[in-house]
Design an enzyme around this catalytic site. Sequence first.
Site, PDB file in Angstrom:
ATOM      1  N   ALA A  67      -3.249   0.453   1.829  1.00  0.00           N
ATOM      2  CA  ALA A  67      -3.504  -0.107   0.506  1.00  0.00           C
ATOM      3  C   ALA A  67      -2.877   0.840  -0.513  1.00  0.00           C
ATOM      4  CB  ALA A  67      -5.003  -0.214   0.281  1.00  0.00           C
ATOM      5  N   GLY A 112      -4.601   0.206   5.645  1.00  0.00           N
ATOM      6  CA  GLY A 112      -4.403  -1.239   5.570  1.00  0.00           C
ATOM      7  C   GLY A 112      -3.170  -1.702   6.347  1.00  0.00           C
ATOM      8  N   GLU A 115      -4.306  -2.015   9.834  1.00  0.00           N
ATOM      9  CA  GLU A 115      -5.192  -3.191   9.857  1.00  0.00           C
ATOM     10  C   GLU A 115      -4.390  -4.493   9.798  1.00  0.00           C
ATOM     11  OE1 GLU A 115      -7.389  -1.305   6.579  1.00  0.00           O
ATOM     12  OE2 GLU A 115      -9.210  -1.789   7.683  1.00  0.00           O
ATOM     13  N   GLU A 135      -8.481   6.741   6.187  1.00  0.00           N
ATOM     14  CA  GLU A 135      -9.340   6.531   5.016  1.00  0.00           C
ATOM     15  C   GLU A 135     -10.331   7.664   4.769  1.00  0.00           C
ATOM     16  OE1 GLU A 135      -8.516   4.198   7.180  1.00  0.00           O
ATOM     17  OE2 GLU A 135      -7.964   2.374   6.102  1.00  0.00           O
TER      18      GLU A 135
HETATM   19  N1  CAA Z   1      -0.374   4.021  -1.762  1.00  0.00           N
HETATM   20  C1  CAA Z   1       0.452   4.285  -2.797  1.00  0.00           C
HETATM   21  N2  CAA Z   1       1.579   5.019  -2.689  1.00  0.00           N
HETATM   22  C2  CAA Z   1       1.872   5.506  -1.468  1.00  0.00           C
HETATM   23  C3  CAA Z   1       1.063   5.283  -0.343  1.00  0.00           C
HETATM   24  C4  CAA Z   1      -0.112   4.484  -0.519  1.00  0.00           C
HETATM   25  N3  CAA Z   1      -0.915   4.188   0.489  1.00  0.00           N
HETATM   26  N4  CAA Z   1       1.605   5.922   0.712  1.00  0.00           N
HETATM   27  C5  CAA Z   1       2.726   6.512   0.260  1.00  0.00           C
HETATM   28  N5  CAA Z   1       2.895   6.275  -1.053  1.00  0.00           N
HETATM   29  C6  CAA Z   1       3.971   6.709  -1.919  1.00  0.00           C
HETATM   30  C7  CAA Z   1       3.840   8.207  -2.230  1.00  0.00           C
HETATM   31  O1  CAA Z   1       2.910   8.430  -3.281  1.00  0.00           O
HETATM   32  C8  CAA Z   1       5.269   8.546  -2.620  1.00  0.00           C
HETATM   33  O2  CAA Z   1       5.496   8.077  -3.932  1.00  0.00           O
HETATM   34  P1  CAA Z   1       6.400   8.984  -4.963  1.00  0.00           P
HETATM   35  O3  CAA Z   1       7.736   9.125  -4.265  1.00  0.00           O
HETATM   36  O4  CAA Z   1       6.444   8.134  -6.189  1.00  0.00           O
HETATM   37  O5  CAA Z   1       5.671  10.284  -5.108  1.00  0.00           O
HETATM   38  C9  CAA Z   1       6.095   7.651  -1.676  1.00  0.00           C
HETATM   39  O6  CAA Z   1       5.215   6.613  -1.239  1.00  0.00           O
HETATM   40  C10 CAA Z   1       6.585   8.397  -0.439  1.00  0.00           C
HETATM   41  O7  CAA Z   1       5.463   9.003   0.172  1.00  0.00           O
HETATM   42  P2  CAA Z   1       5.391  10.562   0.531  1.00  0.00           P
HETATM   43  O8  CAA Z   1       6.224  11.366  -0.416  1.00  0.00           O
HETATM   44  O9  CAA Z   1       3.941  10.944   0.631  1.00  0.00           O
HETATM   45  O10 CAA Z   1       6.091  10.553   1.953  1.00  0.00           O
HETATM   46  P3  CAA Z   1       5.800  11.526   3.178  1.00  0.00           P
HETATM   47  O11 CAA Z   1       6.859  11.243   4.184  1.00  0.00           O
HETATM   48  O12 CAA Z   1       5.635  12.937   2.720  1.00  0.00           O
HETATM   49  O13 CAA Z   1       4.382  11.056   3.758  1.00  0.00           O
HETATM   50  C11 CAA Z   1       2.730   9.458   4.479  1.00  0.00           C
HETATM   51  C12 CAA Z   1       4.236   9.763   4.273  1.00  0.00           C
HETATM   52  C13 CAA Z   1       2.178  10.342   5.600  1.00  0.00           C
HETATM   53  C14 CAA Z   1       2.653   8.002   4.887  1.00  0.00           C
HETATM   54  C15 CAA Z   1       1.967   9.731   3.171  1.00  0.00           C
HETATM   55  O14 CAA Z   1       2.639   9.060   2.108  1.00  0.00           O
HETATM   56  C16 CAA Z   1       0.548   9.274   3.188  1.00  0.00           C
HETATM   57  O15 CAA Z   1      -0.314   9.929   3.749  1.00  0.00           O
HETATM   58  N6  CAA Z   1       0.273   8.110   2.537  1.00  0.00           N
HETATM   59  C17 CAA Z   1      -1.077   7.600   2.393  1.00  0.00           C
HETATM   60  C18 CAA Z   1      -1.551   6.966   3.672  1.00  0.00           C
HETATM   61  C19 CAA Z   1      -2.974   6.491   3.506  1.00  0.00           C
HETATM   62  O16 CAA Z   1      -3.875   7.236   3.200  1.00  0.00           O
HETATM   63  N7  CAA Z   1      -3.191   5.176   3.737  1.00  0.00           N
HETATM   64  C20 CAA Z   1      -4.491   4.575   3.653  1.00  0.00           C
HETATM   65  C21 CAA Z   1      -4.764   4.019   2.280  1.00  0.00           C
HETATM   66  S1  CAA Z   1      -6.441   3.495   2.077  1.00  0.00           S
HETATM   67  C22 CAA Z   1      -6.518   1.965   2.814  1.00  0.00           C
HETATM   68  O17 CAA Z   1      -5.550   1.440   3.298  1.00  0.00           O
HETATM   69  C23 CAA Z   1      -7.896   1.349   2.785  1.00  0.00           C
HETATM   70  C24 CAA Z   1      -8.068   0.085   3.486  1.00  0.00           C
HETATM   71  O18 CAA Z   1      -8.601   0.020   4.569  1.00  0.00           O
HETATM   72  C25 CAA Z   1      -7.644  -1.142   2.863  1.00  0.00           C
END
Ligand code: CAA
Length: 260
Positions: A67, A112, A115, A135
Site C-alpha cells: 500500500a 499489499g 496480498e 507491516e
Molecule cells: N509506499 C510508498 N512509496 C514507496 C513504497 C510504498 N509502499 N515502497 C517504496 N516506495 C517508494 C520509496 O519511498 C522511494 O520513493 P522516492 O524515490 O521518492 O524516495 C521509491 O519507492 C523507491 O524505493 P526505495 O528508495 O526505498 O528503494 P529500495 O530499493 O531502497 O527499497 C523496498 C525497496 C525494500 C521495497 C523499500 O522501498 C520498502 O521497504 N518499501 C516499503 C515496503 C512496505 O513496507 N510495504 C508494506 C506497506 S503497508 C501495507 O501494504 C499494508 C497492507 O496490508 C495493505
Amino acid sequence: MDFDVLRYERDDDGILTVTIDRPKALNALNQAVMNELDRAFRTARMDEQVRGVILTGAGEKAFVAGADIQQFPDLDPVSGHRFAARGQAVFNRIEQMPKPVIAAVNGFALGGGCELAMACHLRIASENASFGQPEVNLGILPGYGGTQRLPRLVGYGIATEMILTGDRVDATRAERIGLVNRVVKADELLSGARQMIETIASKAPLAVAMSLQALRASDGAFQDGQRYEAALFGQACGTKDFQEGVDAFLNRRTPDFSGE
Ligand code: CAA
C-alpha cells in the site's frame, strides 16, 4: 481503455495483461491504483473475449511494494478500518473472477503487493522476485487479506514467521513453501504466465469457473477472518507505534516503538 496508473492490454487470443504502472513508487497501491484495479477486473469479468488475466508490475524492480505509505499519516481507527475493508473487497473481486488470474511477480511483492499476488489464482515469479509482509515495521498488521490467505497457502507456522518478523522470502524459498507455483528467468515471466493461461483456457470454461467457485467455498471461516483483520487494522491505526513506524519509513530512519 482509459486508465492512468494501469495498462490494460487484451491481445487477439483473449489474454488480458493488466500492468500496475507506477514504477517510480515501486507500483505502490494508492487510491487511484485501487480504483482502477477494481474497474479493470469488473470490465474483464464482463468481457466475453477475455479468457484469462495476467497481473504484473511495470519496471524490473517491483511487482508491488505494498500500500502507498504516503497516504498513511491521514489514517485513524475509522478510516483505517474502511481502508482495509475496501482493499479486501477489491482483492476479493479479483479472487472471485470466473476465469484464471495469474500474478506474474517481477520483483518485490511486499505488504499489499504480496496480498495482491495471493488474491490471484496462481503465481509465477521471476528469479529476482521476493515476498514479504513487513507491516510490523510500520506498527500495523496486514490489512488486505494477508493474515487469512498466507496461512492457507504456506501453513500457519511459516505465515506466522513471515508476519511477525517482516522478513522477506526469496523466489526459491517462495516456491519451496508453496507461495508461488513456478519460478522462471525474468525474460520468461510473461510467456510462462501466458502458457499457464493457455493450458487452463483450453479446458471446459464452465468446469474451470465451477472449480474456482468450489475451491473458494471450501473455507467458510475466511470472511469472518477478513472482517476481524480489517477491525484490527483500524485499531492499529490509532496507536502511537503506527505514527512512529510511518514517520520512520517516510524519513528513512529506524523506528523506536513504545508499545502504545
Ligand atoms: N509506499 C510508498 N512509496 C514507496 C513504497 C510504498 N509502499 N515502497 C517504496 N516506495 C517508494 C520509496 O519511498 C522511494 O520513493 P522516492 O524515490 O521518492 O524516495 C521509491 O519507492 C523507491 O524505493 P526505495 O528508495 O526505498 O528503494 P529500495 O530499493 O531502497 O527499497 C523496498 C525497496 C525494500 C521495497 C523499500 O522501498 C520498502 O521497504 N518499501 C516499503 C515496503 C512496505 O513496507 N510495504 C508494506 C506497506 S503497508 C501495507 O501494504 C499494508 C497492507 O496490508 C495493505
